[in-house]
Design a protein around this motif. Structure first.
Motif, PDB file in Angstrom:
ATOM      1  N   VAL B  57       0.850  -1.180   0.000  1.00  0.00           N
ATOM      2  CA  VAL B  57       0.000   0.000   0.000  1.00  0.00           C
ATOM      3  C   VAL B  57       0.895   1.242   0.000  1.00  0.00           C
ATOM      4  CG1 VAL B  57      -1.797   1.255   1.270  1.00  0.00           C
ATOM      5  CG2 VAL B  57      -1.785  -1.253   1.280  1.00  0.00           C
ATOM      6  N   GLU B  58       0.627   2.131  -0.936  1.00  0.00           N
ATOM      7  CA  GLU B  58       1.410   3.371  -1.033  1.00  0.00           C
ATOM      8  C   GLU B  58       1.341   4.145   0.286  1.00  0.00           C
ATOM      9  OE1 GLU B  58      -0.050   5.841  -4.154  1.00  0.00           O
ATOM     10  OE2 GLU B  58       1.436   7.414  -3.824  1.00  0.00           O
ATOM     11  N   ASP B  59       2.450   4.690   0.688  1.00  0.00           N
ATOM     12  CA  ASP B  59       2.600   5.477   1.912  1.00  0.00           C
ATOM     13  C   ASP B  59       2.512   4.634   3.183  1.00  0.00           C
ATOM     14  OD1 ASP B  59       3.082   7.735   0.429  1.00  0.00           O
ATOM     15  OD2 ASP B  59       1.010   8.428   0.500  1.00  0.00           O
ATOM     16  N   VAL B  60       2.343   3.319   3.030  1.00  0.00           N
ATOM     17  CA  VAL B  60       2.481   2.412   4.175  1.00  0.00           C
ATOM     18  C   VAL B  60       3.725   1.544   3.937  1.00  0.00           C
ATOM     19  CG1 VAL B  60       1.456   0.530   5.509  1.00  0.00           C
ATOM     20  CG2 VAL B  60       0.007   2.387   4.621  1.00  0.00           C
ATOM     21  N   HIS B  61       3.766   0.902   2.748  1.00  0.00           N
ATOM     22  CA  HIS B  61       4.880  -0.002   2.431  1.00  0.00           C
ATOM     23  C   HIS B  61       5.902   0.610   1.479  1.00  0.00           C
ATOM     24  CE1 HIS B  61       1.424  -2.627   3.468  1.00  0.00           C
ATOM     25  NE2 HIS B  61       2.323  -3.175   4.231  1.00  0.00           N
ATOM     26  N   PHE B  62       5.503   1.652   0.785  1.00  0.00           N
ATOM     27  CA  PHE B  62       6.458   2.323  -0.114  1.00  0.00           C
ATOM     28  C   PHE B  62       5.994   3.758  -0.346  1.00  0.00           C
ATOM     29  CE2 PHE B  62       3.097   0.825  -2.845  1.00  0.00           C
ATOM     30  CZ  PHE B  62       2.949   1.818  -3.803  1.00  0.00           C
ATOM     31  N   ARG B  63       6.948   4.587  -0.786  1.00  0.00           N
ATOM     32  CA  ARG B  63       6.605   5.940  -1.219  1.00  0.00           C
ATOM     33  C   ARG B  63       7.041   6.082  -2.655  1.00  0.00           C
ATOM     34  NH1 ARG B  63       5.170   9.330   3.095  1.00  0.00           N
ATOM     35  NH2 ARG B  63       5.585   8.254   5.058  1.00  0.00           N
ATOM     36  N   ARG B  64       6.127   6.646  -3.455  1.00  0.00           N
ATOM     37  CA  ARG B  64       6.481   6.795  -4.873  1.00  0.00           C
ATOM     38  C   ARG B  64       7.706   7.683  -5.043  1.00  0.00           C
ATOM     39  NH1 ARG B  64       1.366   8.097  -8.559  1.00  0.00           N
ATOM     40  NH2 ARG B  64      -0.014   7.936  -6.767  1.00  0.00           N
ATOM     41  N   ALA B  65       7.915   8.638  -4.123  1.00  0.00           N
ATOM     42  CA  ALA B  65       9.058   9.547  -4.245  1.00  0.00           C
ATOM     43  C   ALA B  65      10.380   8.821  -3.996  1.00  0.00           C
ATOM     44  CB  ALA B  65       8.901  10.704  -3.255  1.00  0.00           C
ATOM     45  N   TRP B  66      10.353   7.734  -3.205  1.00  0.00           N
ATOM     46  CA  TRP B  66      11.589   7.041  -2.855  1.00  0.00           C
ATOM     47  C   TRP B  66      11.863   5.834  -3.722  1.00  0.00           C
ATOM     48  CZ3 TRP B  66      10.879   6.431   3.178  1.00  0.00           C
ATOM     49  CH2 TRP B  66      10.940   7.711   3.763  1.00  0.00           C
ATOM     50  N   THR B  67      10.815   5.198  -4.203  1.00  0.00           N
ATOM     51  CA  THR B  67      10.986   3.887  -4.823  1.00  0.00           C
ATOM     52  C   THR B  67      10.442   3.903  -6.241  1.00  0.00           C
ATOM     53  OG1 THR B  67      10.639   2.919  -2.639  1.00  0.00           O
ATOM     54  CG2 THR B  67      10.567   1.421  -4.503  1.00  0.00           C
ATOM     55  N   PRO B  68      11.275   3.543  -7.223  1.00  0.00           N
ATOM     56  CA  PRO B  68      10.776   3.480  -8.598  1.00  0.00           C
ATOM     57  C   PRO B  68       9.676   2.421  -8.710  1.00  0.00           C
ATOM     58  CG  PRO B  68      13.106   2.824  -8.481  1.00  0.00           C
ATOM     59  CD  PRO B  68      12.676   3.150  -7.090  1.00  0.00           C
ATOM     60  N   LEU B  69       8.699   2.659  -9.593  1.00  0.00           N
ATOM     61  CA  LEU B  69       7.544   1.765  -9.627  1.00  0.00           C
ATOM     62  C   LEU B  69       7.878   0.371 -10.155  1.00  0.00           C
ATOM     63  CD1 LEU B  69       4.566   4.140 -10.232  1.00  0.00           C
ATOM     64  CD2 LEU B  69       4.896   2.564  -8.352  1.00  0.00           C
ATOM     65  N   ASP B  70       8.946   0.219 -10.936  1.00  0.00           N
ATOM     66  CA  ASP B  70       9.293  -1.149 -11.328  1.00  0.00           C
ATOM     67  C   ASP B  70       9.772  -1.949 -10.122  1.00  0.00           C
ATOM     68  OD1 ASP B  70      11.639   0.387 -11.305  1.00  0.00           O
ATOM     69  OD2 ASP B  70      12.646  -0.984 -12.673  1.00  0.00           O
ATOM     70  N   ALA B  71      10.431  -1.256  -9.173  1.00  0.00           N
ATOM     71  CA  ALA B  71      10.834  -1.941  -7.937  1.00  0.00           C
ATOM     72  C   ALA B  71       9.597  -2.324  -7.117  1.00  0.00           C
ATOM     73  CB  ALA B  71      11.771  -1.053  -7.122  1.00  0.00           C
ATOM     74  N   VAL B  72       8.587  -1.453  -7.093  1.00  0.00           N
ATOM     75  CA  VAL B  72       7.352  -1.761  -6.358  1.00  0.00           C
ATOM     76  C   VAL B  72       6.678  -3.003  -6.956  1.00  0.00           C
ATOM     77  CG1 VAL B  72       5.048  -0.916  -5.740  1.00  0.00           C
ATOM     78  CG2 VAL B  72       7.019   0.634  -5.626  1.00  0.00           C
ATOM     79  N   GLY B  73       6.644  -3.070  -8.296  1.00  0.00           N
ATOM     80  CA  GLY B  73       6.058  -4.239  -8.952  1.00  0.00           C
ATOM     81  C   GLY B  73       6.831  -5.513  -8.645  1.00  0.00           C
ATOM     82  N   HIS B  74       8.167  -5.396  -8.674  1.00  0.00           N
ATOM     83  CA  HIS B  74       9.024  -6.538  -8.319  1.00  0.00           C
ATOM     84  C   HIS B  74       8.736  -7.001  -6.892  1.00  0.00           C
ATOM     85  CE1 HIS B  74      13.003  -8.702  -8.006  1.00  0.00           C
ATOM     86  NE2 HIS B  74      12.779  -8.426  -6.729  1.00  0.00           N
ATOM     87  N   LYS B  75       8.726  -6.031  -5.985  1.00  0.00           N
ATOM     88  CA  LYS B  75       8.607  -6.364  -4.559  1.00  0.00           C
ATOM     89  C   LYS B  75       7.249  -6.974  -4.235  1.00  0.00           C
ATOM     90  CE  LYS B  75       9.719  -4.261  -0.116  1.00  0.00           C
ATOM     91  NZ  LYS B  75      10.436  -3.102   0.471  1.00  0.00           N
ATOM     92  N   ALA B  76       6.187  -6.469  -4.906  1.00  0.00           N
ATOM     93  CA  ALA B  76       4.838  -6.989  -4.636  1.00  0.00           C
ATOM     94  C   ALA B  76       4.779  -8.487  -4.911  1.00  0.00           C
ATOM     95  CB  ALA B  76       3.817  -6.241  -5.482  1.00  0.00           C
TER      96      ALA B  76
END
Lengths: 337, 337
Positions: B57-76
C-alpha cells in the motif's frame, strides 16, 4: 476490547487472531489454514483449479454511509463466487486481504468479517489465509477465490457457437435499481417490498453457484459468463470471445418487478436498467439447440431461480437488440472505472 | 497512447489489454489464463497447492518519491514468492489486483507491470489473472501467489522441535539499512557499494525459492519461515507455533556489510538492525542435529547464498539472546501496521 476501539489500537496481530477465532473448523481438504506463511489445500483428485480475484474499494464500489459493512463483506466474497459459478467451478478456498483505515471501528471490522464468513460458511468456502494492513485512504477488500472442477466440464466464455441460444438466470436490473434507490436517499423502512428486494440484491448479491456447477456437470452448456456489468456487456464479451455476433430479444428480457416499479415512479427506462445495470451477478449461458432439453432439465433443479431465453449467438459479428420498434445496435454495459 | 497519459484516460479494459499483451505465452499447466471469469490451472499430479496473499500500500509499504515503480512491482511479487519459499513450494501461478489512482501516469503503470512480470518470468510464475480498479486514495498492489509441493515435503513453521538448530540464509539488516539510507535522503549515485546493495535489497528483495524448494525436497528440515519482520520476530513466531523456546547466538548473526558501514556512520546498533530490521526476506530453518549433514549438503547447491547457524530451539518456552554481555530477552520485530 470494546467495539468502539479503532483497528489501529488493536494492531495487525490482534486483528488476525480475532478473525482466526471466528473461522470455523476447516474441511478435510484444507491441509493448513490461517497461521503459516501460506495455506495448503488439496484439490479433488483429477480436478483443475479455478482462480479469480476481485476487490471492493470504498467510494468506488461502495460507500460506508449507504451500505452496512456486513453487506460489504458479503459482497466482496459474492462477486468472486459469481466468477467461479460462471466457470462451473465449485468453491474450494478463499483468501481475504484487507487494507483498513486506522480509525475504522472494531465493530465495523467485526461486521465486515461476519458478512464475509457467513457467506463463506453457507457456500462451503473456507477462509484459509489473507493479509491485514493499514490504508492511509479508503477501505480496500481484496478477495481471491479458489474453485475446483473437472477439466472437461469447465465453462469458458469463449466456447459459444453461432445459433446457440442465450439463457439468463433470474431477473435483471435489480441491483442498479437498488443503487438508484439508495442514491435517491429512500429510507429502507418505508420501501415497497419490490424495491427493498432491489436494495438487498445490490447489497448482498446471491452468486449462482448451484446453477453454474450443475449446468457444467450437465454437459449441456457451450459457454457461460456472469453479469457483473449488465446483460448487454455480458453478451458482448461472450460474443467477442467466441468470435460470433448476437441478437438479444428485448421483449423476452426478464425485468425485475422492482425495476418496473422504479421506472414507473421515476420515468426511467426499465429495459435500459435490465440491459445495462451492473452487479446483478446472474449467469448467461450459451446452449446449442440439440442440448436444450438437457439444459432445461438441469435448470429445473435450480429451485426458485427462473431461467429465460433472451436471444442467440449469430454467425455475423454484429450485436443487435430486437425490440418492439425493430432492430437496433445493442448498447454498452456499466463501467466501474 | 502516450506514456504521459493517465490510467483514467485509458480505462480498465484498455489497461487489461495492455497488460495481457505483455504477458508471455503461458506454460502447459495453465489451462486458461487472463481473459475469462477465472483462470484455470492444473496442479502437478499428486501435489498440494500453497496459497498466499500479500499487498503493498502506497505510503504504508512504499513511497512513490523514494521507490521506482518497477521496484514496487518486483517487490509486490517477491514478498509472496518468499512466503511460498518458506513453505518449500514451487511457483505455479500468480494473480495481480491493482487499485490505481486515476492520475497515475501510463508510464508508471507500465513500469509497475514490467517490474512484476520480469520477476514472474525469471521465477517461472505465470500471471494468470487479476483485477484493475480505481483508487480514490493510495496505489494498492495485491498479489496472490499459488505454489505447489508434495504434501509430505511442505515446510511448516510449527514443526520445529526442541534442540533443532536454527539456520538463516544470507546476511541480515540490509533492507532496513537501505530504507534508513533512503529516509536520510542519500542520493543513489554517491552511495558506497555496500550501502547501494542495501537499497537494492530493500527495493528488490530476492525470494529464496531455490533454497526453500531444495531444502524441502532434501527432507532435512523440520520447520521454516521467512524473515519479513526480522530474525527476532521469525524466531519468535516459529518457537510459538512449535511450542518451544529459542536461543539466538548474537555473535553468529550474519550482519550485512552495508549494515555495519551504516552503523559506523550513524552510531546505530548493527545487531539491532540485523535482528529487528524488516524485509530481508531470508529464510530461517529448524534442522534436527541428525539431519545437519543432509541440510548442509542441500545448502551447498544454493550458489552464492551463505547459510549460518544462529541458534537453536529449546524445550523451555523462553526466548533468549546470548551475546558478549551475557543472556538477555530476545527483542521484538518490525511492525508494519
Amino acid at each position: 476490547m470494546s467495539p468502539s476501539q479503532s483497528v489501529a489500537e488493536l494492531g495487525e496481530h490482534a486483528l488476525i487472531a480475532r478473525l482466526q477465532a471466528r473461522v470455523a473448523a476447516p474441511p478435510p481438504w484444507i491441509v493448513a489454514g490461517i497461521g503459516d506463511d501460506a495455506a495448503i489445500v488439496s484439490p479433488p483428485r483429477g480436478e483443475v483449479i479455478a482462480l479469480t480475484t476481485d476487490s471492493l474499494v470504498e467510494d468506488v464500489h461502495f460507500r460506508r454511509a449507504w451500505t452496512p459493512l456486513d453487506a460489504v463483506g458479503h459482497k466482496a466474497l459474492a462477486v468472486n463466487l459469481s466468477d467461479l459459478a460462471a466457470m462451473g467451478a465449485a468453491p474450494h478456498a478463499a483468501l481475504l486481504s484487507l487494507a483498513l483505515p486506522p480509525d475504522l471501528l472494531l465493530a465495523d471490522f467485526d461486521a465486515l468479517v461476519e458478512g464475509f464468513l457467513t457467506l463463506a460458511g453457507a457456500t462451503g468456502m473456507p477462509l484459509v489465509g489473507g493479509n491485514i494492513t493499514r490504508s492511509p485512504g479508503p477501505l480496500v477488500i481484496d478477495v481471491t477465490a479458489v474453485g475446483s472442477a473437472r477439466a472437461r466440464r469447465v465453462l469458458r466464455r469463449s466456447a459459444g457457437r453461432a445459433n446457440d441460444d442465450l439463457y439468463v438466470t433470474g431477473t435483471l436490473g435489480a441491483a442498479a435499481t437498488g443503487l438508484a434507490a439508495l442514491r435517491a436517499g429512500l429510507s429502507r423502512p418505508g420501501l415497497d417490498p419490490d424495491l427493498a428486494a432491489c436494495v438487498a440484491r445490490y447489497e448482498r448479491p446471491d452468486p449462482r453457484l448451484r446453477a453454474g456447477v450443475t449446468a457444467a456437470r450437465s454437459r449441456s452448456v457451450n459457454a457461460a459468463i456472469d453479469l457483473s456489468d449488465g446483460l448487454a456487456d455480458a453478451v458482448r464479451q461472450m460474443a467477442l470471445a467466441s468470435g460470433t455476433g448476437a441478437v438479444v430479444d428485448a421483449t423476452s428480457v426478464p425485468v425485475h418487478p422492482g425495476t418496473r416499479a422504479w421506472a414507473e415512479r421515476t420515468g426511467a427506462d426499465p429495459l435500459s436498467l435490465a440491459l445495462s445495470g451492473g452487479e446483478d451477478y446472474e449467469l448467461l449461458f450459451a446452449v446449442s439447440r440439440r442440448r436444450r432439453r438437457g439444459f432445461l432439465a438441469a435448470a429445473q433443479r435450480w429451485t426458485g431461480l427462473p431461467v429465460t431465453r433472451v436471444g442467440r449467438l449469430t454467425s455475423e459479428s454484429d450485436l443487435w437488440l430486437d425490440g418492439p420498434r425493430g432492430r437496433e445496435p445493442l448498447g454498452a454495459g456499466f463501467v466501474h472505472f
